[in-house]
Scaffold this motif. Structure first.
Motif, PDB file in Angstrom:
ATOM      1  N   HIS A 271       0.869  -1.180   0.000  1.00 28.19           N
ATOM      2  CA  HIS A 271       0.000   0.000   0.000  1.00 28.19           C
ATOM      3  C   HIS A 271       0.909   1.234   0.000  1.00 28.19           C
ATOM      4  CE1 HIS A 271      -3.164  -2.769   0.599  1.00 28.19           C
ATOM      5  NE2 HIS A 271      -3.138  -2.831   1.915  1.00 28.19           N
ATOM      6  N   SER A 272       1.537   1.503  -1.126  1.00 28.38           N
ATOM      7  CA  SER A 272       2.531   2.571  -1.167  1.00 28.38           C
ATOM      8  C   SER A 272       1.925   3.939  -0.879  1.00 28.38           C
ATOM      9  CB  SER A 272       3.225   2.583  -2.529  1.00 28.38           C
ATOM     10  OG  SER A 272       2.276   2.666  -3.585  1.00 28.38           O
ATOM     11  N   GLY A 273       0.696   4.168  -1.331  1.00 26.56           N
ATOM     12  CA  GLY A 273       0.050   5.448  -1.066  1.00 26.56           C
ATOM     13  C   GLY A 273      -0.175   5.668   0.412  1.00 26.56           C
ATOM     14  N   TYR A 274      -0.654   4.635   1.117  1.00 30.04           N
ATOM     15  CA  TYR A 274      -0.844   4.738   2.562  1.00 30.04           C
ATOM     16  C   TYR A 274       0.500   4.976   3.254  1.00 30.04           C
ATOM     17  CZ  TYR A 274      -5.655   2.994   2.183  1.00 30.04           C
ATOM     18  OH  TYR A 274      -6.978   2.847   1.882  1.00 30.04           O
ATOM     19  N   ALA A 275       1.544   4.307   2.784  1.00 27.79           N
ATOM     20  CA  ALA A 275       2.869   4.477   3.387  1.00 27.79           C
ATOM     21  C   ALA A 275       3.340   5.920   3.264  1.00 27.79           C
ATOM     22  CB  ALA A 275       3.868   3.533   2.718  1.00 27.79           C
ATOM     23  N   ILE A 276       3.123   6.512   2.108  1.00 30.55           N
ATOM     24  CA  ILE A 276       3.556   7.897   1.880  1.00 30.55           C
ATOM     25  C   ILE A 276       2.748   8.862   2.740  1.00 30.55           C
ATOM     26  CG2 ILE A 276       3.620   9.734   0.146  1.00 30.55           C
ATOM     27  CD1 ILE A 276       4.262   7.437  -1.901  1.00 30.55           C
ATOM     28  N   ARG A 277       1.456   8.617   2.862  1.00 30.09           N
ATOM     29  CA  ARG A 277       0.633   9.485   3.718  1.00 30.09           C
ATOM     30  C   ARG A 277       1.039   9.351   5.186  1.00 30.09           C
ATOM     31  NH1 ARG A 277      -3.224   8.295  -0.294  1.00 30.09           N
ATOM     32  NH2 ARG A 277      -4.065   6.447   0.744  1.00 30.09           N
ATOM     33  N   GLN A 278       1.396   8.126   5.600  1.00 32.83           N
ATOM     34  CA  GLN A 278       1.877   7.939   6.972  1.00 32.83           C
ATOM     35  C   GLN A 278       3.177   8.685   7.185  1.00 32.83           C
ATOM     36  OE1 GLN A 278       0.579   6.737   9.611  1.00 32.83           O
ATOM     37  NE2 GLN A 278       2.351   6.586  10.968  1.00 32.83           N
ATOM     38  N   ALA A 279       4.066   8.649   6.208  1.00 36.73           N
ATOM     39  CA  ALA A 279       5.361   9.316   6.333  1.00 36.73           C
ATOM     40  C   ALA A 279       5.197  10.815   6.557  1.00 36.73           C
ATOM     41  CB  ALA A 279       6.206   9.060   5.087  1.00 36.73           C
ATOM     42  N   ALA A 280       4.150  11.387   5.963  1.00 33.68           N
ATOM     43  CA  ALA A 280       3.912  12.820   6.123  1.00 33.68           C
ATOM     44  C   ALA A 280       3.548  13.178   7.562  1.00 33.68           C
ATOM     45  CB  ALA A 280       2.801  13.266   5.177  1.00 33.68           C
ATOM     46  N   LYS A 281       3.101  12.194   8.336  1.00 32.50           N
ATOM     47  CA  LYS A 281       2.695  12.447   9.725  1.00 32.50           C
ATOM     48  C   LYS A 281       3.825  12.258  10.727  1.00 32.50           C
ATOM     49  CE  LYS A 281      -1.872  10.455   8.676  1.00 32.50           C
ATOM     50  NZ  LYS A 281      -2.813   9.354   9.032  1.00 32.50           N
ATOM     51  N   VAL A 282       4.942  11.673  10.276  1.00 36.85           N
ATOM     52  CA  VAL A 282       5.998  11.262  11.195  1.00 36.85           C
ATOM     53  C   VAL A 282       7.082  12.331  11.263  1.00 36.85           C
ATOM     54  CG1 VAL A 282       7.747   9.513  11.694  1.00 36.85           C
ATOM     55  CG2 VAL A 282       5.557   8.836  10.701  1.00 36.85           C
ATOM     56  N   ASP A 283       7.425  12.737  12.479  1.00 38.97           N
ATOM     57  CA  ASP A 283       8.528  13.672  12.698  1.00 38.97           C
ATOM     58  C   ASP A 283       9.751  12.875  13.137  1.00 38.97           C
ATOM     59  OD1 ASP A 283      10.264  15.699  13.270  1.00 38.97           O
ATOM     60  OD2 ASP A 283       9.062  16.600  14.879  1.00 38.97           O
ATOM     61  N   LEU A 284      10.585  12.499  12.166  1.00 36.46           N
ATOM     62  CA  LEU A 284      11.759  11.690  12.492  1.00 36.46           C
ATOM     63  C   LEU A 284      12.784  12.470  13.296  1.00 36.46           C
ATOM     64  CD1 LEU A 284      12.343   9.697   9.181  1.00 36.46           C
ATOM     65  CD2 LEU A 284      11.270   8.913  11.297  1.00 36.46           C
ATOM     66  N   GLY A 285      12.669  13.783  13.307  1.00 33.12           N
ATOM     67  CA  GLY A 285      13.589  14.590  14.092  1.00 33.12           C
ATOM     68  C   GLY A 285      13.497  14.317  15.575  1.00 33.12           C
ATOM     69  N   LYS A 286      12.383  13.752  16.021  1.00 32.97           N
ATOM     70  CA  LYS A 286      12.209  13.426  17.439  1.00 32.97           C
ATOM     71  C   LYS A 286      12.841  12.093  17.816  1.00 32.97           C
ATOM     72  CE  LYS A 286       7.908  16.043  18.014  1.00 32.97           C
ATOM     73  NZ  LYS A 286       6.478  15.982  18.390  1.00 32.97           N
ATOM     74  N   MET A 287      13.370  11.385  16.831  1.00 36.45           N
ATOM     75  CA  MET A 287      13.973  10.079  17.091  1.00 36.45           C
ATOM     76  C   MET A 287      15.474  10.253  17.298  1.00 36.45           C
ATOM     77  SD  MET A 287      13.584   6.638  14.780  1.00 36.45           S
ATOM     78  CE  MET A 287      11.793   6.733  14.906  1.00 36.45           C
ATOM     79  N   PRO A 288      15.970  10.002  18.523  1.00 40.89           N
ATOM     80  CA  PRO A 288      17.387  10.270  18.829  1.00 40.89           C
ATOM     81  C   PRO A 288      18.324   9.181  18.340  1.00 40.89           C
ATOM     82  CG  PRO A 288      16.294   9.447  20.788  1.00 40.89           C
ATOM     83  CD  PRO A 288      15.236   9.538  19.719  1.00 40.89           C
ATOM     84  N   SER A 289      18.260   8.873  17.062  1.00 40.19           N
ATOM     85  CA  SER A 289      19.105   7.836  16.485  1.00 40.19           C
ATOM     86  C   SER A 289      19.316   8.125  15.016  1.00 40.19           C
ATOM     87  CB  SER A 289      18.461   6.450  16.663  1.00 40.19           C
ATOM     88  OG  SER A 289      19.151   5.470  15.921  1.00 40.19           O
ATOM     89  N   ALA A 290      20.566   8.391  14.642  1.00 47.60           N
ATOM     90  CA  ALA A 290      20.857   8.685  13.235  1.00 47.60           C
ATOM     91  C   ALA A 290      20.564   7.480  12.349  1.00 47.60           C
ATOM     92  CB  ALA A 290      22.318   9.104  13.086  1.00 47.60           C
ATOM     93  N   THR A 291      20.890   6.296  12.827  1.00 48.50           N
ATOM     94  CA  THR A 291      20.672   5.102  12.006  1.00 48.50           C
ATOM     95  C   THR A 291      19.191   4.824  11.800  1.00 48.50           C
ATOM     96  OG1 THR A 291      21.250   2.774  11.731  1.00 48.50           O
ATOM     97  CG2 THR A 291      20.818   3.501  13.985  1.00 48.50           C
ATOM     98  N   ARG A 292      18.369   5.076  12.827  1.00 51.07           N
ATOM     99  CA  ARG A 292      16.920   4.873  12.662  1.00 51.07           C
ATOM    100  C   ARG A 292      16.326   5.947  11.742  1.00 51.07           C
ATOM    101  NH1 ARG A 292      16.023   0.491  14.179  1.00 51.07           N
ATOM    102  NH2 ARG A 292      14.206   0.705  12.849  1.00 51.07           N
ATOM    103  N   ARG A 293      16.782   7.186  11.884  1.00 53.06           N
ATOM    104  CA  ARG A 293      16.264   8.241  10.997  1.00 53.06           C
ATOM    105  C   ARG A 293      16.600   7.929   9.544  1.00 53.06           C
ATOM    106  NH1 ARG A 293      18.438  11.537  15.111  1.00 53.06           N
ATOM    107  NH2 ARG A 293      20.197  12.136  13.785  1.00 53.06           N
ATOM    108  N   SER A 294      17.818   7.457   9.309  1.00 50.49           N
ATOM    109  CA  SER A 294      18.219   7.108   7.946  1.00 50.49           C
ATOM    110  C   SER A 294      17.397   5.944   7.421  1.00 50.49           C
ATOM    111  CB  SER A 294      19.712   6.754   7.928  1.00 50.49           C
ATOM    112  OG  SER A 294      20.120   6.378   6.629  1.00 50.49           O
TER     113      SER A 294
END
Length: 403
Positions: free
Chosen positions: A310-333
């Motif tokens: 479900h690539s469209g759902y995945a992209i819409r979910q990504a728009a909601k996620v603030d990866l800047g709040k995740m204190p891990s460079a490897t996880r953000r990448s």
């Protein structure tokens, strides 16, 4: 790997069942009718993983094995990159140390735990995390195992729980490198150490990492789900804190397992349970080395939706996620590259290359060992168009794909 003629026969049958001609399928995949014919007749080899996913999405398949056959598609076969310190880490893992790494090391459980926390900080904080922990890991592997032999009572159990973490770090270092058997070995040793420690938290973390090993290999779905459920029973999520976090982490592991085999209802149900755990812990909670928390749960929904095709759902979910709040460079990448994967599935080359460039900037090391990047970038060089090609060629050079 399945023979190309068998793959071609499956592709032809599935295309015909979908009522598609070769020109239609080729056009939807960004290829020609002759390319489809070459696949179906066995003149071309089975394509790389991103194209397999694209074909499965076009043909509306629930399970990738409908294309690849019953033999699991082992993702590790696609990873050929090796870190320079791999021989040293492999030797340390396979050895049976009789003495500590220096003349007078502190082998107390507290000292070993402090060194392990330092290694975790480097793994999550360094842009080149493999190089960073490679300086610590051989000695830590040796000393943590020596400490377990020398200590007794509660201190020995604490050292065993820490040793399980050292094996987790080893597994992460070895991931997506040959040989895959070493990843399996580190995961198995971590679980053994956690069980010997009789520590539910350590066993829950080990189950999370064992789940990664077998999910990436496409193996043992029922066993890994059963393991996660069984160990969940040892936790007390009503206590909140780490018990609830690890309970939620195992729910997330189960969700990812179900998504991998296309069981959408089960995947979303268990993700909902992980989501409730993250919400109960609060927006500011992040497990210090497993990284479970609000951002991680949200980000893994991108992976779940992409795995469910479900690539469209995945992209819409990504728009909601603030990866800047995740204190891990490897996880953000990693999660940025997963968003790129969703765009790649929709043949959105410009968005894909932009996000892959961002993933590289977040952590060159994580990007360099990304199986998706290694397979998608050559495709973008060849088929991304004039606008995308310069950046794709730059990333191909970074990945060593121009050699």
């Amino acid at each position: 790997m399945v023979r190309d003629s068998e793959f071609g026969q499956r592709l032809q049958r599935l295309r015909q069942q979908a009522g598609m001609t070769r020109p239609v399928l080729g056009d939807l995949a960004g290829r020609s009718a002759s390319w489809v014919k070459a696949l179906e007749t066995g003149r071309l080899q089975q394509p790389r993983l991103p194209m397999l996913i694209r074909l499965a999405e076009i043909l509306d398949l629930e399970d990738l094995t409908q294309l690849t056959g019953d033999q699991p598609l082992v993702r590790s076969l696609y990873g050929k990159t090796s870190h320079p310190a791999l021989p040293k880490i492999s030797e340390a893992l396979a050895s049976y140390p009789a003495s500590a790494s220096s003349d007078d090391p502190d082998l107390s459980s507290e000292a070993i735990a402090a060194r392990t926390r330092q290694a975790w900080a480097l793994w999550h904080g360094a842009a080149y995390q493999r190089s960073a922990i490679a300086t610590l890991l051989p000695g830590l592997l040796r000393d943590a195992r020596i400490a377990v032999r020398q200590l007794d009572g509660n201190e020995r159990r604490e050292a065993l729980a820490t040793l399980a973490q050292v094996y987790h770090l080893t597994q992460l270092y070895l991931s997506f490198q040959p040989p895959a058997s070493l990843v399996l070995l580190s995961g198995d040793r971590a679980m053994t150490a956690a069980q010997d420690a009789d520590d539910p938290h350590a066993m829950a973390a080990a189950a999370w990492y064992v789940n990664h090993v077998y999910r990436d290999a496409g193996e043992q779905h029922d066993a890994r789900v059963e393991l996660a459920l069984e160990i969940s029973e040892l936790l007390k999520p009503e206590k909140q804190g780490d018990d609830l976090a690890l309970w939620g982490l195992l729910r997330l592991a189960i969700a990812l397992s179900y998504a991998k085999i296309g069981r959408e209802g089960d995947a979303l149900r268990y993700w909902d349970e992980a989501d409730k755990a993250a919400k109960a812990l609060g927006d500011d909670y992040v497990h210090p080395w497993l990284m479970f928390g609000r951002s991680m749960v949200d980000a893994y929904m991108i992976t779940i939706q992409a795995d469910l095709m479900h690539s469209g759902y995945a992209i819409r979910q990504a728009a909601k996620v603030d990866l800047g709040k995740m204190p891990s460079a490897t996880r953000r990448s990693f999660h940025t590259a997963e968003t790129a994967r969703a765009h790649f599935m929709r043949d959105e080359s410009l968005a894909t290359i932009s996000l892959l460039s961002k993933a590289h900037k977040e952590s060159p090391d994580t990007f360099g060992f990304s199986l998706f990047a290694q397979s998608a970038v050559p495709d973008l060089v060849e088929n991304g168009g004039a606008t995308v090609r310069p950046d794709a060629e730059r990333l191909a050079s970074i990945l060593g794909l121009n050699d």
